[in-house]
Design a protein around this motif. Structure first.
Motif, PDB file in Angstrom:
ATOM      1  N   GLU A 187       0.756  -1.226  -0.038  1.00 40.03           N
ATOM      2  CA  GLU A 187       0.007   0.120  -0.039  1.00 40.03           C
ATOM      3  C   GLU A 187       0.923   1.142   0.018  1.00 40.03           C
ATOM      4  OE1 GLU A 187      -3.401   0.128  -0.286  1.00 40.03           O
ATOM      5  OE2 GLU A 187      -3.975  -1.890   0.525  1.00 40.03           O
ATOM      6  N   SER A 209      -3.262  -2.959   4.954  1.00 36.98           N
ATOM      7  CA  SER A 209      -4.579  -3.087   4.871  1.00 36.98           C
ATOM      8  C   SER A 209      -5.036  -4.734   4.448  1.00 36.98           C
ATOM      9  CB  SER A 209      -5.057  -2.227   3.771  1.00 36.98           C
ATOM     10  OG  SER A 209      -5.130  -2.505   2.493  1.00 36.98           O
ATOM     11  N   GLN A 211      -6.131  -5.568   1.930  1.00 40.57           N
ATOM     12  CA  GLN A 211      -6.492  -5.507   0.712  1.00 40.57           C
ATOM     13  C   GLN A 211      -6.473  -6.998  -0.071  1.00 40.57           C
ATOM     14  OE1 GLN A 211      -7.534  -2.762  -1.252  1.00 40.57           O
ATOM     15  NE2 GLN A 211      -7.892  -4.148  -2.908  1.00 40.57           N
ATOM     16  N   LYS A 214      -9.451  -9.331   1.367  1.00 38.26           N
ATOM     17  CA  LYS A 214     -10.722  -9.051   0.871  1.00 38.26           C
ATOM     18  C   LYS A 214     -11.140  -9.173  -0.242  1.00 38.26           C
ATOM     19  CE  LYS A 214     -10.435  -3.874   0.441  1.00 38.26           C
ATOM     20  NZ  LYS A 214     -11.179  -2.666   0.496  1.00 38.26           N
ATOM     21  N   ARG A 233       1.115   1.006   9.263  1.00 40.37           N
ATOM     22  CA  ARG A 233       2.277   1.519   8.290  1.00 40.37           C
ATOM     23  C   ARG A 233       3.405   2.152   8.893  1.00 40.37           C
ATOM     24  NH1 ARG A 233      -2.255   3.342   3.624  1.00 40.37           N
ATOM     25  NH2 ARG A 233      -3.553   1.332   3.811  1.00 40.37           N
ATOM     26  N   ASP A 249     -13.181  -0.960   6.112  1.00 44.52           N
ATOM     27  CA  ASP A 249     -12.865  -1.747   4.825  1.00 44.52           C
ATOM     28  C   ASP A 249     -14.030  -2.769   4.314  1.00 44.52           C
ATOM     29  OD1 ASP A 249     -10.475  -2.301   3.296  1.00 44.52           O
ATOM     30  OD2 ASP A 249     -10.631  -4.532   3.903  1.00 44.52           O
ATOM     31  N   ASN A 460      -2.858   4.425  -6.845  1.00 42.28           N
ATOM     32  CA  ASN A 460      -3.902   3.794  -5.655  1.00 42.28           C
ATOM     33  C   ASN A 460      -3.057   2.482  -5.257  1.00 42.28           C
ATOM     34  OD1 ASN A 460      -6.580   2.053  -4.975  1.00 42.28           O
ATOM     35  ND2 ASN A 460      -6.488   4.422  -4.597  1.00 42.28           N
ATOM     36  N   HIS A 461      -3.336   1.216  -5.709  1.00 42.25           N
ATOM     37  CA  HIS A 461      -2.347   0.166  -5.551  1.00 42.25           C
ATOM     38  C   HIS A 461      -2.410  -0.774  -6.576  1.00 42.25           C
ATOM     39  CE1 HIS A 461      -6.042  -1.853  -4.483  1.00 42.25           C
ATOM     40  NE2 HIS A 461      -6.272  -0.982  -3.538  1.00 42.25           N
ATOM     41  N   GLY A 497     -11.389   6.072   0.220  1.00 41.71           N
ATOM     42  CA  GLY A 497     -11.295   5.805  -1.152  1.00 41.71           C
ATOM     43  C   GLY A 497     -11.146   4.261  -1.552  1.00 41.71           C
ATOM     44  N   ARG A 501     -11.268  -3.572  -8.738  1.00 40.18           N
ATOM     45  CA  ARG A 501     -10.425  -4.245  -8.945  1.00 40.18           C
ATOM     46  C   ARG A 501     -10.021  -5.183 -10.246  1.00 40.18           C
ATOM     47  NH1 ARG A 501      -9.633  -1.389  -4.262  1.00 40.18           N
ATOM     48  NH2 ARG A 501     -11.225  -2.183  -2.702  1.00 40.18           N
ATOM     49  N   CYS A 543     -13.766  -0.059  -1.098  1.00 39.34           N
ATOM     50  CA  CYS A 543     -13.180   1.000  -0.628  1.00 39.34           C
ATOM     51  C   CYS A 543     -12.721   0.806   0.836  1.00 39.34           C
ATOM     52  CB  CYS A 543     -14.189   2.312  -0.545  1.00 39.34           C
ATOM     53  SG  CYS A 543     -15.605   1.977   0.221  1.00 39.34           S
TER      54      CYS A 543
HETATM   55  N1  ASP Z   1      -6.690  -0.945   0.436  1.00 39.14           N
HETATM   56  C1  ASP Z   1      -6.994   0.326   0.035  1.00 39.14           C
HETATM   57  C2  ASP Z   1      -6.365   1.486   1.186  1.00 39.14           C
HETATM   58  O1  ASP Z   1      -6.136   0.779   2.277  1.00 39.14           O
HETATM   59  C3  ASP Z   1      -8.402   0.994  -0.017  1.00 39.14           C
HETATM   60  C4  ASP Z   1      -9.107   0.010  -1.194  1.00 39.14           C
HETATM   61  O2  ASP Z   1      -8.576   0.232  -2.102  1.00 39.14           O
HETATM   62  O3  ASP Z   1     -10.225  -0.652  -0.764  1.00 39.14           O
HETATM   63  O4  ASP Z   1      -6.027   2.431   0.839  1.00 39.14           O
END
Ligand code: ASP
Length: 597
Positions: A187, A209, A211, A214, A233, A249, A460-461, A497, A501, A543
């Protein structure tokens, strides 16, 4: 504890009411109370104690004629002693009513009084003003949290999370917990690592996260997932950052961006409704990222006031002002802010701003003031008639306005002007308090090039889906691609945010390749995700929202630490427990770790 005999782990009686809940309608009632002494006043004969629990204060009256024993015991009570009192609620006599206090109509005539546990003198008063330095507040956090303001904040946080849980539950979301000891998910920050004793030399990473987990839950058929997730982090801490924080989340299958946004809006609206009883009206406006940058210089604009950035590059094409002409010849831009006549800056303030821009950012500020017909200011005389007219039109200048102008690379000067805009907004009090300006910033770029790391990065990621209209540019012009990503912004703060995906194995590998992972590296790091995508992974998106930031906004505080029970300092230290601390040599040995300091 003085006397072993007298010590009982149980209170002398069970409470029958909370202090702050009593009202005039309770007059005549016998009550048993437990709480802390806020203040004690000895008025020759009578002792008055303000007794406090989380619900508020009530006045106790200890009259030797009602009970000599209670009066004697009360004489020893001091601030923050924990005490028990029993007696009768009575209406206060006319002249002694305290209108400031919700319980100010009544008092309790005490028949029995006991000190349950004395207190050392507290290092700061337990009241509503911020009377102590923050390091002291954090060292004695359990006392700081007794303060009504902190009680209110943490209770509002509870209410907000409860409302959000209720909302998501009603909308079919299932709360699933995911591991804390896991593998690093990128992230963009450094990981906190945890050594594995049973697998020496190997480490878990605390989740930045959930991410990937999920996303895997979507592959696993949960359809709608949420979690109040703790994230970690290891970043250099700025004012409003903590090494660990909570996110709401969520993830869902087969959504369009609008579907995720609607859930997020409903969730935030539920929190405001529960905590403040106010109705927020979705849907929120949407603004493309490029527009946010162009008009406000920043991807999280505060829309409570104007002072928008004006792009004057075209207006000054062919300018007679040499400084501008040289910069424009090098392909740079000129942006300005029109400061209206109602909010003038003094000559000194303008000089200070010029100096700060020069010293801190290496940028020059040119300003002109629109007089009757003529422009005044150091650069006014260099600007020709036609360019003035064009600039006046773009910036909508009127008599008395001041035009602030900065020239340079747009990428560099827009954030600087964004800061200037915010500080002018604050200086002139342009944002009305209580006003809530929500918006979604959409169409973020998919990639950015990091000069520092000399490589492509995800904005973003890496699991964010490209905008379908831009897919063709993946090989030829990845930097021009937009992402299906969205951020919710409130009054200039990013609340959360997310994105749609990638659910195609091939596209995911391709995006990772643009980010510099060849197939082998990608499979090595994210093999489990990439493999999962081969098993009929449904389209999905979601998000995450920062609980701490949302609560800050809900509580009207500007410090994250005010909505966290046990936060860390800017140095990632907990002054109360002393964490992080050194550990035994034996522990390190078991973990096969050597400290090389
Ligand atoms: N995982 C992302 C974050 O922590 C948020 C997301 O894309 O759902 O910023």
């Amino acid at each position: 504890m003085a006397d072993q005999e007298a010590y009982s782990p149980l209170p002398p009686w069970q409470r029958t009411a909370y202090c702050g809940t009593l009202r005039a309608t309770d007059a005549g009632r016998e009550v048993a109370l437990l709480g802390w002494v806020q203040t004690r006043r000895d008025h020759g004969g009578l002792i008055f104690i303000d007794l406090r629990d989380h619900a508020g204060l009530i006045q106790l009256v200890l009259n030797p004629e009602t009970s000599a024993a209670a009066h004697d015991a009360g004489a020893d009570a001091r601030s923050e002693y924990f005490v028990a009192a029993r007696g009768k609620v009575v209406l206060r006599s006319e002249g002694t009513v305290n209108q400031e206090l919700p319980t100010g109509q009544i008092e309790v005539m005490v028949a029995d009084f006991e000190i349950v546990n004395p207190s050392a003198p507290p290092p700061f008063p337990i009241g509503d003003g911020d009377t102590a330095a923050e390091d002291i507040r954090l060292k004695y956090r359990y006392l700081d949290l007794r303060r009504p303001a902190m009680q209110r904040n943490l209770r509002a946080r509870h209410q907000a999370l409860k409302a959000i849980r209720d909302f998501l539950d009603a909308d079919g979301f299932v709360e699933v917990e995911t591991p804390i000891l896991w593998k690093s998910t990128p992230e963009g920050a450094r990981d906190y690592l945890v050594p594995s004793r049973v697998n020496p030399g190997r480490f878990y990473a605390l989740p930045q996260s959930p991410q990937l987990l999920k996303q895997l839950l979507m592959v696993a058929g949960f359809d709608r997932y949420y979690q109040i997730a703790r994230c970690f982090r290891d970043e250099d801490l700025r004012a409003n950052r903590q090494p660990e924080f909570s996110q709401i989340d969520l993830e869902m299958t087969c959504p369009r961006p609008d579907d995720v946004m609607a859930v997020a809006e409903g969730m935030v609206a539920a929190a405001y409704r529960r905590v403040h009883g106010i109705e927020i009206k979705p849907p929120f406006m949407k603004m493309p990222y490029a527009e946010a940058l162009e008009r406000f210089g920043i991807d999280r604009p505060d829309l409570r006031f104007g002072l928008e950035l004006k792009n004057l590059t075209a207006a000054f094409a062919g300018t007679s002002f040499k400084v501008f002409a040289d910069l424009l010849a090098r392909g740079q831009s000129i942006y300005g802010i029109n400061l209206p006549a109602a909010h003038p800056l003094s000559r000194r303030e303008l000089d200070e701003m010029t100096e700060t821009l020069r010293a801190r950012h290496g940028l020059g500020l040119a300003w002109v003031k629109v007089g009757d017909g003529a422009w005044q200011g150091p650069s006014a005389k260099y600007l020709g008639e036609a360019e003035r007219a064009r600039a006046a039109e773009v910036a909508q200048l009127q008599t008395g306005d001041t035009l602030l102008m900065v020239a340079g690379e747009a990428r560099r000067l827009r954030p600087v002007l964004a800061d200037i805009r915010l500080s002018l907004g604050a200086k002139f009090g342009l944002a009305r308090s209580g006003e809530l300006k929500f918006l979604w910033v959409v169409d973020f770029p998919l990639f950015e090039y990091s000069e520092e790391d000399r490589r492509m990065m995800s904005v973003n990621h890496p699991f964010t889906a490209p905008h379908p209209e831009d897919l063709g540019a993946l090989d030829s012009a990845p930097l021009s691609m937009r992402a299906l990503a969205y951020d919710m912004v409130l009054n200039g703060e990013e609340l959360g945010g997310g994105s749609i995906r990638i659910h195609s194995r091939e596209l995911q590998l391709k995006v990772l390749e643009v980010l510099g992972f060849n197939r082998e590296e990608a499979l090595d790091r994210f093999g489990f995700l990439i493999e999962a995508l081969t098993y009929g992974a449904p389209p999905h998106g979601g998000c995450a929202f920062g609980v701490d930031r949302l609560c800050m906004m809900l509580c009207g505080t500007d410090s994250l630490r005010d909505v966290l029970a046990f936060p860390k300092t800017g140095k990632a230290v907990d002054p109360m427990s002393g964490a992080p601390s050194e550990v035994d040599a034996r522990q390190l040995k078991e973990l096969a770790i050597k400290v090389t300091l």
